[in-house]
Design a protein around this motif. Structure first.
Motif, short mmCIF file in Angstrom:
data_model
loop_
_atom_site.label_atom_id
_atom_site.label_comp_id
_atom_site.label_asym_id
_atom_site.label_seq_id
_atom_site.Cartn_x
_atom_site.Cartn_y
_atom_site.Cartn_z
N ILE A 1 0.82 -1.21 -0.12
CA ILE A 1 0.04 -0.04 0.12
C ILE A 1 0.84 1.39 0.00
N ARG B 1 2.41 2.01 -3.48
CA ARG B 1 1.38 2.49 -4.36
C ARG B 1 1.02 4.09 -3.83
N PHE B 2 1.18 4.45 -2.53
CA PHE B 2 1.14 5.71 -1.99
C PHE B 2 1.76 6.44 -2.21
N ILE C 1 -6.28 3.53 -2.99
CA ILE C 1 -5.56 2.30 -2.87
C ILE C 1 -5.97 1.24 -2.30
N GLN D 1 -8.26 -0.78 -4.57
CA GLN D 1 -7.95 -1.40 -5.69
C GLN D 1 -7.81 -2.85 -5.55
#
Length: 149
Positions: A83, A86-87, A106, A109
């Motif tokens: 996470i 992706r952040f 996120i 997803q």
């Protein structure tokens, strides 16, 4: 803070996702060996990251501030690291958005896996199939009716 019903909806959705993956792995198996099936389910892609937006935002904020992560099991740590990865990408794309907004996007997803141990998957599936969660939902509904809601 989430109200109790929202937690139930989250649990129902997670259970449905687990059962989807479980049925897929059973259908694909030539020989059914439950520990192997549970491991395959645990490693299957999930429809989302099964963590609340609030909890994820707290952990990601801690990571972004460079503070040590709270103690957690390997699977949870791995999930939060994905996470966070992706952040960082999204934060560069949308620098004006808050941590909570980005993390909410996120966690909703698709996730690469469930981030559960095979044993936990087996326990969840056993409870689902034996109606344990249904009993919890009924108990909650009965309490709300008794309270006049």
């Amino acid at each position: 803070m989430k109200y109790f019903g929202s937690i139930l909806e989250f649990t129902r959705a997670r259970n449905a996702d687990l059962m989807r993956a479980y049925r897929e792995k059973l259908a694909e198996a030539s020989i059914i060996i439950m520990p192997v099936i549970f491991e395959l389910v645990a490693e299957s892609p999930a429809s989302r990251f099964w963590v609340s937006e609030e909890r994820a935002a707290i952990v990601i904020s801690t990571m972004a501030a460079g503070k040590p992560m709270p103690r957690m099991r390997r699977n949870k740590r791995e999930m939060f690291e994905e996470i966070y990865r992706r952040f960082i990408i999204m934060k560069q794309e949308f620098p004006d958005k808050s941590v909570y907004e980005l993390v909410t996007n996120i966690v909703n997803q698709p996730a690469p896996k469930f981030y559960l141990t095979p044993r936990t998957v087996g326990e969840f599936i056993y409870r689902i199939k034996n109606g344990w969660y249904d009993n919890q939902y009924d108990r909650y509904r009965d309490c709300r009716i008794a309270d006049g809601e």
